[in-house]
Scaffold this active site. Structure first.
Site, mmCIF file in Angstrom:
data_model
loop_
_atom_site.group_PDB
_atom_site.id
_atom_site.type_symbol
_atom_site.label_atom_id
_atom_site.label_comp_id
_atom_site.label_asym_id
_atom_site.label_seq_id
_atom_site.Cartn_x
_atom_site.Cartn_y
_atom_site.Cartn_z
ATOM 1 N N HIS A 159 -53.062 -5.095 -11.496
ATOM 2 C CA HIS A 159 -51.907 -5.664 -10.314
ATOM 3 C C HIS A 159 -52.415 -6.724 -9.556
ATOM 4 C CE1 HIS A 159 -48.492 -3.934 -12.541
ATOM 5 N NE2 HIS A 159 -49.075 -2.939 -11.984
ATOM 6 N N PRO A 164 -45.945 0.879 2.916
ATOM 7 C CA PRO A 164 -46.715 1.027 4.727
ATOM 8 C C PRO A 164 -45.246 0.518 6.216
ATOM 9 C CG PRO A 164 -47.191 -1.121 3.218
ATOM 10 C CD PRO A 164 -46.179 -0.294 2.286
ATOM 11 N N GLU A 165 -45.480 1.283 7.462
ATOM 12 C CA GLU A 165 -45.792 1.321 7.949
ATOM 13 C C GLU A 165 -46.927 0.909 9.452
ATOM 14 O OE1 GLU A 165 -41.617 3.162 9.112
ATOM 15 O OE2 GLU A 165 -40.946 3.931 6.817
ATOM 16 N N ARG A 180 -45.167 -4.760 -6.641
ATOM 17 C CA ARG A 180 -44.122 -5.737 -7.358
ATOM 18 C C ARG A 180 -44.309 -6.414 -6.736
ATOM 19 N NH1 ARG A 180 -39.532 -0.571 -5.068
ATOM 20 N NH2 ARG A 180 -38.359 -2.964 -5.544
#
Length: 282
Positions: A98, A2-3, A116
């Site tokens: 997660h 995400p930016e 991740r």
């Protein structure tokens, strides 16, 4: 990853839902998530405090917490990393596989999930102070951009991804902005003239604003329960959406450039995929 546009849309979504809510309980399920604080220290700073503000700085989310007896706030920040998600769900809903941390509010549970495990959470302002100007703020000017680029012999694309130069840009929106400005990602940053920096600064703003408008008009799947990759978060199941997301060059290798018709190319540059038009980006 995400930016800036994705984080901005998320922050606007959360602001109306968590500002003014008190943190009743919190848990950190992955201690390595925390920077500059132990789990015990983090819980002591969170529990019992009210969330006064939700803001964005670059790709960071900043949550301001009320301080008892004071008229100012201190806070903590979250960086989503490559795969982090932050959303509000009912407290009785099961936690996803997660989940790295969660905060129980008075009427919901704020969950941070990160498959991740590259996301980060910390206190203090040091990480935010190192960032460059916000590209949508007045502090971001063509003059300042020209000065920053003129100090480096790096390629233009690599230099723009440096968060001390412009906060919030990443691989997607650097590729898109360079196409918008008609500039080659391979040029040495120091070779850009003032007029080109004016064009580039304006292109960055246009690209980011378009992406924010696009994401703000979708019903998004904040928890990422589906497989729709649209706008990072994905389209909510059954949600109404507008047109499919359309990039000019990103992930369009081999397809015609929207401006000149030449085939878009992809190369590896500093370990990342760079998408560009070999004809109209010079």
């Amino acid at each position: 990853m995400p930016e800036l546009p994705e984080v901005e849309v998320l922050v606007r979504h959360l602001r109306a839902r968590v500002e003014g809510r008190r943190i009743c309980e919190a848990r950190v399920l992955r201690p390595a998530l925390l920077e500059s604080a132990t789990v015990e220290e983090a819980l002591a700073r969170w529990v019992g405090r009210r969330i006064e503000a939700v803001r964005r700085r670059g790709k960071y989310i900043w949550l301001g917490l009320a301080v008892a007896g004071c008229d100012w706030v201190e806070g903590f920040w979250l960086h989503l990393g490559m795969t982090g998600r932050l959303w509000l769900q009912p407290q009785e809903a099961p936690l996803p596989l997660h989940t790295r941390a969660f905060w129980d509010l008075e009427d919901g549970r704020l969950v941070f999930s990160d498959p991740r495990a590259l996301g980060r959470c910390g206190f203090g302002s040091e990480a935010l102070q190192r960032l460059g100007p916000e590209p949508l703020d007045r502090s971001f000017t063509a003059v300042r951009l020209h000065r920053q680029l003129g100090r480096s012999r790096q390629s233009l694309k690599v230099r723009l991804m440096d968060q001390t130069v412009v906060a919030g840009l990443g691989n997607i929106y650097v590729c898109e902005s360079l196409w918008e400005a008609g500039l080659s990602p391979f040029r040495s940053a120091e070779t850009l003239g003032r007029a080109e920096c004016v064009r580039l600064a304006a292109a960055i703003r246009r690209v980011l604003r378009r992406a924010i408008r696009f994401g703000s008009g979708l019903e998004l799947d904040w928890a990422g329960t589906g497989r729709d990759r649209l706008f990072y978060f994905g389209r909510a199941s059954g949600g109404e959406g507008r047109r499919p997301e359309r990039f000019a060059v990103y992930e369009r290798e081999g397809r015609p450039c929207r401006r000149c018709g030449a085939s878009v190319r992809r190369v590896r540059q500093a370990g990342r995929s760079t998408y560009y038009c070999p004809v109209c980006q010079v």
